[in-house]
Scaffold this motif. Sequence first.
Motif, short mmCIF file in Angstrom:
data_model
loop_
_atom_site.label_atom_id
_atom_site.label_comp_id
_atom_site.label_asym_id
_atom_site.label_seq_id
_atom_site.Cartn_x
_atom_site.Cartn_y
_atom_site.Cartn_z
N ARG A 148 -95.49 -71.40 -57.85
CA ARG A 148 -93.82 -71.53 -58.15
C ARG A 148 -93.33 -70.15 -57.56
O ARG A 148 -92.15 -70.20 -57.56
CB ARG A 148 -93.83 -71.90 -59.43
N CYS A 149 -93.97 -69.32 -57.20
CA CYS A 149 -93.39 -68.01 -56.93
C CYS A 149 -92.66 -67.89 -55.74
O CYS A 149 -93.41 -68.46 -54.38
CB CYS A 149 -94.64 -66.90 -56.96
N ILE A 150 -91.56 -67.50 -55.51
CA ILE A 150 -90.57 -67.61 -54.16
C ILE A 150 -90.39 -66.17 -53.86
O ILE A 150 -89.74 -65.83 -52.75
CB ILE A 150 -89.10 -68.11 -54.49
N GLN A 151 -91.42 -65.19 -54.34
CA GLN A 151 -91.73 -64.12 -53.85
C GLN A 151 -90.07 -63.08 -53.68
O GLN A 151 -90.02 -62.03 -52.65
CB GLN A 151 -92.07 -63.84 -52.64
N CYS A 152 -89.66 -63.19 -54.67
CA CYS A 152 -88.13 -62.44 -54.83
C CYS A 152 -88.32 -60.88 -55.29
O CYS A 152 -87.58 -60.27 -55.25
CB CYS A 152 -87.31 -63.07 -55.75
N LYS A 153 -89.29 -60.62 -55.85
CA LYS A 153 -90.06 -59.36 -56.29
C LYS A 153 -89.08 -58.92 -57.54
O LYS A 153 -89.01 -57.76 -57.76
CB LYS A 153 -89.85 -58.36 -55.18
N ARG A 154 -88.16 -59.72 -58.20
CA ARG A 154 -87.44 -59.43 -59.19
C ARG A 154 -88.65 -58.79 -60.42
O ARG A 154 -88.11 -57.89 -60.99
CB ARG A 154 -86.67 -60.51 -59.71
N CYS A 155 -89.41 -59.58 -60.62
CA CYS A 155 -90.46 -59.14 -61.51
C CYS A 155 -90.90 -57.73 -61.52
O CYS A 155 -91.03 -56.99 -62.32
CB CYS A 155 -91.31 -60.15 -61.86
N VAL A 156 -91.55 -57.47 -60.20
CA VAL A 156 -92.02 -56.21 -59.66
C VAL A 156 -90.89 -55.21 -59.91
O VAL A 156 -91.40 -53.95 -60.33
CB VAL A 156 -92.56 -56.19 -58.24
N VAL A 184 -86.08 -62.03 -65.75
CA VAL A 184 -85.51 -62.13 -64.36
C VAL A 184 -86.10 -63.22 -63.47
O VAL A 184 -85.46 -63.37 -62.50
CB VAL A 184 -85.40 -60.77 -63.76
N CYS A 185 -87.29 -63.81 -63.75
CA CYS A 185 -88.15 -64.63 -62.91
C CYS A 185 -87.10 -65.84 -62.58
O CYS A 185 -86.89 -66.46 -63.47
CB CYS A 185 -89.41 -65.05 -63.26
N PRO A 186 -86.60 -66.01 -61.41
CA PRO A 186 -85.63 -67.06 -61.33
C PRO A 186 -86.20 -68.30 -61.27
O PRO A 186 -85.52 -69.45 -61.23
CB PRO A 186 -85.04 -66.75 -60.04
S1 SF4 Z 1 -89.61 -63.04 -60.09
FE1 SF4 Z 1 -91.89 -62.52 -59.41
S2 SF4 Z 1 -93.10 -64.30 -60.04
FE2 SF4 Z 1 -90.78 -64.98 -60.37
S3 SF4 Z 1 -90.36 -65.70 -58.25
FE3 SF4 Z 1 -89.74 -63.78 -58.18
S4 SF4 Z 1 -91.76 -62.66 -57.30
FE4 SF4 Z 1 -92.44 -64.65 -58.03
#
Ligand code: SF4
Length: 891
Positions: A146-154, A196-198
């Motif tokens: 399901r990850c869209i690689q937005c990097k918000r979590c990181v 924050v994970c969208p």
């Molecule tokens: S917040 Fe992290 S886990 Fe969620 S979609 Fe973005 S990169 Fe993926």
Amino acid sequence: MMVRLVIDGKQIKVDGHLHVLAAARKLGIHIPTFCHHPMLSELGACRMCLVEVEGMGKLQTACTLAVLDGMEIRTNTPRVQKARRMMLEFFLINHPLECTVCDASGDCALQDISFKFGSGETRFGEKKRILRDHIISPLIDRNLNRCIQCKRCVRICDEIQGVTALGMSYRGAQTIVGPFMEKSLDCEYCGHCIWVCPVGAITSRAMKERFRTWEMDKTEAICPYCSVGCTLVYNHRNNKVLKVTNAENRGVNYGSLCSRGYFGYDAINNPERLRSPLIRKGDELVEASWEEALEEISRGFGEVKKTSGGNSIGGVVSDRLTNEELYLFQKIFRVGFESNNVDTPTGNWNRLVLPILEKRLGVLAAPNSLDELNYVESLLLVGCDITVESPIAGLKIKAAIRKGASVTELIPRRTALSRLAGRTVLLDVGNEVTFIKGMMRVMLDEGLVDEEALSDYKGMKALRGSVGGLDLEKMASDAGVSVNDITQTAREFISAGKSSVIFGEEAALGPNGGDLINALIDLLMLTGRLGKEGCGIYPVLSNTNFQGVVDMGVSPGHLPGWVQVGSSGGVKTLEKTWDAVLPKKPGMNANEMFAAAGKGKLSALYLVGVNPVVTFPDRQMIEEALARVKFLVVQELFLTETASSAHVVLPACGLPEKDGTLTSIDRRVQLSKKAQDGAGKTMPDWRIFSEVGVSMGVEGLKYVNSAEVLDEISSVVPYYSGINYRILADHGIQWPFTRQDAQEVYSEGYLGTRHLLPDSVPDVKRSFAAVEGWGGFARDPDYPLTLLVGNLLMHSGSFTGYSESLNQLVGRAVLTMNEATGAGLDIEDGSRVKVVSPGGEVAVGVKFSNDLLPGVLFLPRHFSDVPVSRLMGENGAGLETAVVRVRVEKF
Ligand code: SF4
Ligand code: SF4
Ligand code: SF4
Ligand code: FES
């Protein structure tokens, strides 16, 4: 600089530092985003926010494009719409279409944006990428597909939490987000990444696949687990809190929470909750109705009062109760029993810290606000692991460090802040005063103090004398630190424009706490800025409502508003409001009450939310005292060891089950709202006190609701006089907040007093204490090691021990010690040992951690299987004593 631009034909003038996205939002124009988050750095990765800019050929990302004067932006042209559709199509190539089983459904940006802007069709019929996944943590669930690689979590884990537990690995379609080397998640469990994970790629396992987000009601409330008082949102359904979510941009925490706030909500629904009053019949406690229990209480206390007098009744109440409840508890004692025997487990702290603050600065609390920690420039933390005691205060300090603040910790063990703090001085307990005096010596010797500005301060000569004659080298070596540590810390502290001090239990309740607090105030006074913006002194105790305890007068020597028992003035107001003549002599503190009960000099005890059998130093003494009293009432959420020996047990509600106010560490009075009904027949403590008072025929204890109680508090505590539930409905208020403030400036957005000392220390208080002693902690050859007793990040007090989620993270006590300490004792990592103090002994497993100074040990205080309180009690140690000399024996 302000700039003018046009967005979708609308003109706007905005700050030139903004991005187009923020400018558009000011106009109410919605531009979809995935990777953007207001708390995080810009990334510009998802390309969802593309807009057309006049004069620029390519579409631009609104979240990274800075506004410029004269810019013309269009956010919804056919070209932009097409780009959005294509980006969504791209995201959905691999994203599984499994909204029906996804916990984020209903609260998912991809779902919302696809509905609003997507085409509803795809040109990609290939098989979706399927990544193999595994469970990374007991409480946080990851779904790689399901990850869209937005990097918000990181980014949030790194930029806000400062933990860096998550990262991206591999490339292209194989990119995954997860812990280092795909091991188990080793982190602080703050829940920020879930927040924050969208999409549904990072979610909470605690409630996995149990409910739909739209099925739940939401109630904003205050976290019950420390004195910061974070705002959170209880999500509840069918009268049960099912999860906590973040209250975005709200409260002192602006939405952020720590592990306790985020995952600890399940304690309230623990199946072991008391659900009915219990009355002792012989050896057994049997269920009873409220009428029977109240009748029994009226009879029990009435008889004791009649035969032995009200002074023969004592009460100890937990500091996690609301202000209204604390107020009513002491009112029952003063008006109903005519006794000043009321106290809390934090009484010792209040009796030590408050008189010093009152005498030296004329204040009854931390003079500055927590928010100022965000932009402090130099900070000294003494004997306080702030990231554990008050994690969200710690988060503010992390933000200050990112902005370049110099932070020095004086503590015998490395903390989570040590990785980020400029300097962690591993200082053995008892040497804090030495270090602070060394700093003052450096400031004075190097001419860093603006003595002209301090010319109206008294005691400068004495201060010089107290620090002048010392040998810095010897002092440093005595304290086990380097001279450089002292000089650099001193220089940074005085040269920064905004310098603050935080001290905690370990220091204040250590061997020379009073001298230390005085020395810290002197240190801040030397900067000439004490009390000004960013220049505060913060006494930090994690206990939830310890400030409320002070304000509500739960003290044997002080009445509401910290009015001294037996004084004139304030006592008269209370007597008039309560229509009573108040007892003139101070009562007994908690320790004295139990000692008196043991000797047969106290006949009845009313214990609320406290479990002295486990938490007080001498279990045998407490058990004997409880067995000896003629009448024991315990009001609790659980049938604790103490409740089991009561004559009457009253079942109480927890914080999510009632309305009430709490006062935070920075004097912020906040309203916590009820999210679910009480379990079984439980009642809120305020109502129980009211019913007890009425059943005993005490006048003035009948209340319709807790709001009415706060109205009465406002009428007797001058610095609360403008505070009521209506004003607190939307935000907290920092006291003093008077009736006049409510009438005149509240409507202009005034939310109380941010600084108690707006123009620095009042003239009459401008005086140095010039502490004479040097501190030190006497060594005892029989007890050569120093044991620190404290909180853990996952637990505070004993209530979190009822949280299944938090217990999954840390469920038992372990004794941590430096490897060198272990080697010296011929002990191995993982072995079981006996910790022995003059007061008693406990058995516990050992874990090596070189974060601790050799010779220093740490034990958490939360677990009843390792009752650390047994180790305290000798040498005058009190309830909260956090430091004790011990020895360790092998089994
Ligand atoms: S917040 Fe992290 S886990 Fe969620 S979609 Fe973005 S990169 Fe993926
Ligand atoms: S819970 Fe907090 S510390 Fe743990 S990975 Fe998420 S953001 Fe990082
Ligand atoms: S910092 Fe304190 S008040 Fe805030 S969430 Fe954590 S325990 Fe609760
Ligand atoms: S929100 Fe702008 S690029 Fe992701």
